[in-house]
Design a protein around this motif. Sequence first.
Motif, PDB file in Angstrom:
ATOM      1  N   SER A  20     -28.419 -28.313  66.688  1.00 13.60           N
ATOM      2  CA  SER A  20     -29.428 -28.216  68.038  1.00 13.60           C
ATOM      3  C   SER A  20     -31.325 -29.434  67.343  1.00 13.60           C
ATOM      4  N   LEU A  21     -31.178 -28.896  66.614  1.00 10.68           N
ATOM      5  CA  LEU A  21     -32.334 -29.838  66.041  1.00 10.68           C
ATOM      6  C   LEU A  21     -32.392 -31.368  66.325  1.00 10.68           C
ATOM      7  N   TYR A  22     -31.384 -31.874  66.005  1.00 10.87           N
ATOM      8  CA  TYR A  22     -31.485 -32.957  66.400  1.00 10.87           C
ATOM      9  C   TYR A  22     -30.887 -33.466  67.889  1.00 10.87           C
ATOM     10  N   ARG A  23     -29.843 -32.631  68.266  1.00  8.81           N
ATOM     11  CA  ARG A  23     -29.553 -32.655  69.699  1.00  8.81           C
ATOM     12  C   ARG A  23     -30.637 -32.663  70.299  1.00  8.81           C
ATOM     13  N   ASP A  24     -31.315 -31.632  70.058  1.00  8.63           N
ATOM     14  CA  ASP A  24     -32.494 -31.935  71.254  1.00  8.63           C
ATOM     15  C   ASP A  24     -33.956 -32.415  70.940  1.00  8.63           C
ATOM     16  N   ALA A  25     -33.869 -32.232  69.942  1.00  9.60           N
ATOM     17  CA  ALA A  25     -35.136 -33.424  69.408  1.00  9.60           C
ATOM     18  C   ALA A  25     -35.896 -35.021  71.061  1.00  9.60           C
ATOM     19  N   ALA A  26     -37.483 -34.408  70.834  1.00  8.50           N
ATOM     20  CA  ALA A  26     -37.717 -35.381  71.878  1.00  8.50           C
ATOM     21  C   ALA A  26     -37.368 -36.445  71.719  1.00  8.50           C
ATOM     22  N   ARG A  27     -36.848 -37.376  72.321  1.00 10.36           N
ATOM     23  CA  ARG A  27     -37.894 -38.706  71.811  1.00 10.36           C
ATOM     24  C   ARG A  27     -37.824 -39.744  73.519  1.00 10.36           C
ATOM     25  N   PRO A  28     -38.719 -39.786  73.414  1.00  6.59           N
ATOM     26  CA  PRO A  28     -39.310 -39.860  74.702  1.00  6.59           C
ATOM     27  C   PRO A  28     -40.247 -41.790  74.585  1.00  6.59           C
ATOM     28  N   ALA A  29     -38.959 -42.491  74.764  1.00  7.23           N
ATOM     29  CA  ALA A  29     -38.954 -44.201  74.806  1.00  7.23           C
ATOM     30  C   ALA A  29     -39.623 -44.571  75.583  1.00  7.23           C
ATOM     31  N   PRO A  30     -41.420 -45.768  74.464  1.00  2.21           N
ATOM     32  CA  PRO A  30     -41.855 -46.031  75.083  1.00  2.21           C
ATOM     33  C   PRO A  30     -41.951 -47.251  76.048  1.00  2.21           C
ATOM     34  N   PRO A  31     -42.704 -47.500  77.085  1.00  3.31           N
ATOM     35  CA  PRO A  31     -42.912 -48.149  77.933  1.00  3.31           C
ATOM     36  C   PRO A  31     -41.538 -49.584  78.415  1.00  3.31           C
ATOM     37  N   ASP A  32     -41.890 -49.668  76.889  1.00  2.97           N
ATOM     38  CA  ASP A  32     -41.434 -51.262  77.106  1.00  2.97           C
ATOM     39  C   ASP A  32     -40.181 -51.566  75.817  1.00  2.97           C
ATOM     40  N   ARG A  33     -39.478 -50.608  75.384  1.00  5.92           N
ATOM     41  CA  ARG A  33     -38.687 -50.375  74.810  1.00  5.92           C
ATOM     42  C   ARG A  33     -38.329 -49.272  74.799  1.00  5.92           C
ATOM     43  N   PRO A  34     -36.569 -49.021  74.096  1.00  3.00           N
ATOM     44  CA  PRO A  34     -35.949 -47.388  73.316  1.00  3.00           C
ATOM     45  C   PRO A  34     -36.873 -46.834  72.241  1.00  3.00           C
ATOM     46  N   TRP A  35     -36.667 -45.473  72.362  1.00  9.14           N
ATOM     47  CA  TRP A  35     -36.908 -45.046  71.246  1.00  9.14           C
ATOM     48  C   TRP A  35     -35.921 -45.150  70.239  1.00  9.14           C
ATOM     49  N   VAL A  36     -36.395 -46.138  68.909  1.00  3.46           N
ATOM     50  CA  VAL A  36     -35.603 -46.178  67.100  1.00  3.46           C
ATOM     51  C   VAL A  36     -35.658 -45.210  66.242  1.00  3.46           C
ATOM     52  N   LEU A  37     -34.388 -44.874  66.109  1.00  8.97           N
ATOM     53  CA  LEU A  37     -33.834 -43.559  65.186  1.00  8.97           C
ATOM     54  C   LEU A  37     -33.215 -44.392  63.678  1.00  8.97           C
ATOM     55  N   ALA A  38     -33.635 -44.186  62.798  1.00 13.13           N
ATOM     56  CA  ALA A  38     -32.422 -45.076  61.996  1.00 13.13           C
ATOM     57  C   ALA A  38     -31.615 -43.510  60.889  1.00 13.13           C
ATOM     58  N   ASN A  39     -30.397 -44.366  61.029  1.00 12.44           N
ATOM     59  CA  ASN A  39     -30.143 -43.007  60.278  1.00 12.44           C
ATOM     60  C   ASN A  39     -29.885 -43.894  58.653  1.00 12.44           C
ATOM     61  N   PHE A  40     -30.093 -43.559  57.447  1.00  9.84           N
ATOM     62  CA  PHE A  40     -29.348 -43.487  56.458  1.00  9.84           C
ATOM     63  C   PHE A  40     -28.636 -42.377  55.310  1.00  9.84           C
ATOM     64  N   VAL A  41     -28.119 -42.789  54.583  1.00  6.71           N
ATOM     65  CA  VAL A  41     -27.682 -41.686  53.259  1.00  6.71           C
ATOM     66  C   VAL A  41     -28.724 -42.419  51.735  1.00  6.71           C
ATOM     67  N   ALA A  42     -28.937 -42.028  51.375  1.00  6.60           N
ATOM     68  CA  ALA A  42     -29.595 -42.237  49.890  1.00  6.60           C
ATOM     69  C   ALA A  42     -28.754 -41.502  48.600  1.00  6.60           C
ATOM     70  N   GLY A  43     -29.091 -41.357  47.669  1.00  3.63           N
ATOM     71  CA  GLY A  43     -28.738 -40.842  46.570  1.00  3.63           C
ATOM     72  C   GLY A  43     -30.510 -40.373  46.206  1.00  3.63           C
ATOM     73  N   LEU A  44     -30.407 -39.505  44.698  1.00  5.30           N
ATOM     74  CA  LEU A  44     -31.736 -38.572  44.662  1.00  5.30           C
ATOM     75  C   LEU A  44     -32.469 -40.077  43.906  1.00  5.30           C
ATOM     76  N   ASP A  45     -31.845 -40.947  43.568  1.00  3.18           N
ATOM     77  CA  ASP A  45     -32.643 -42.319  42.686  1.00  3.18           C
ATOM     78  C   ASP A  45     -32.948 -43.485  43.936  1.00  3.18           C
TER      79      ASP A  45
END
Length: 257
Positions: A20-45
């Motif tokens: 729910s930390l992901y699901r219920d997070a507030a993501r208010p879109a600015p007036p002129d564009r959507p909220w932009v979330l990026a999802n990545f996976v990375a190794g320790l290096d």
Amino acid sequence: MDHRFVGLLPPGAGGDDVLSLYRDAARPAPPDRPWVLANFVAGLDGSIALDGRVGSLTSAADQVVFTLLRELADVVLVGAGTVRAERYGPVSIDDAAREPRAERGQEPVPPVAVVTRSLQLDLSGQLFRDPDRRPIIITVERTDDAARRRVGEVADVLVAGETVVEPARALAALADRGMRLVTCEGGPSLITMLLGAGMLDELCLTLTPLVGGDPVRLVSDAPRLPLTRFDLASVVSGGRDELFLRYVSPRAEDGGA
Ligand SMILES: NC(=O)c1ccc[n+]([C@@H]2O[C@H](COP(=O)([O-])OP(=O)(O)OC[C@H]3O[C@@H](n4cnc5c(N)ncnc54)[C@H](OP(=O)(O)O)[C@@H]3O)[C@@H](O)[C@H]2O)c1
């Protein structure tokens, strides 16, 4: 399936329903564009690929978060390099996730939007096969007319720049279509463009305990980005020693994006 997600920060947050930390997070879109979330996976290096693909950097637990972030999206935005490397198809959404989407006023399935200058995409690939799930192709004015026509037969084409896709134009065009939450799945060139324009509001980063991937990191080497700080919003552990980190731009939290 039990991936033993444990909320580490804020302490105890999410209770039993850690995601729910992901699901219920507030993501208010600015007036002129959507909220932009990026999802990545990375190794320790810091590597984000193994032999040119995400491959075993991801895991079953990472896929749970990946899927959830798709389920929240109005559109899944991705660069053409990632579409080619990962052989993208349309998004699938489980029946269970469709009801909350309907309650939020979202379409049953978010389209995939691909950023490309070259239009070099496999139009016979699975991304383009279903006429009910046409992707959006975000491209530039200066393209080959014949290629643009071919793409237009199997996708909705948006022009958002003359020789390079401009993030503000691309995101405004998505906002015009009523889209308020973009889940961006990379890759490095696209993220660099969004960070350079100050238009990345949230970074969901899975840190996977591997080293030895390709020498490719989350952003491309050029242009050098302005130094930008993000706030740590949550930390979850899960799967096989992965950390699921959620960072938010302080500017976005202030609603000043
Ligand atoms: N670990 C992860 O979470 C993750 C996530 C995503 C990708 N990856 C990996 O990243 C690698 C791909 O990297 P990449 O840099 O090629 O990916 P990318 O950012 O997905 O794609 C780059 C391409 O996107 C288009 N593009 C990006 N910005 C543009 C702009 N402003 N205007 C016009 N077109 C633009 C161009 O397409 P055209 O060439 O068609 O003009 C460019 O060649 C793969 O190995 C993939 O597996 C890893």
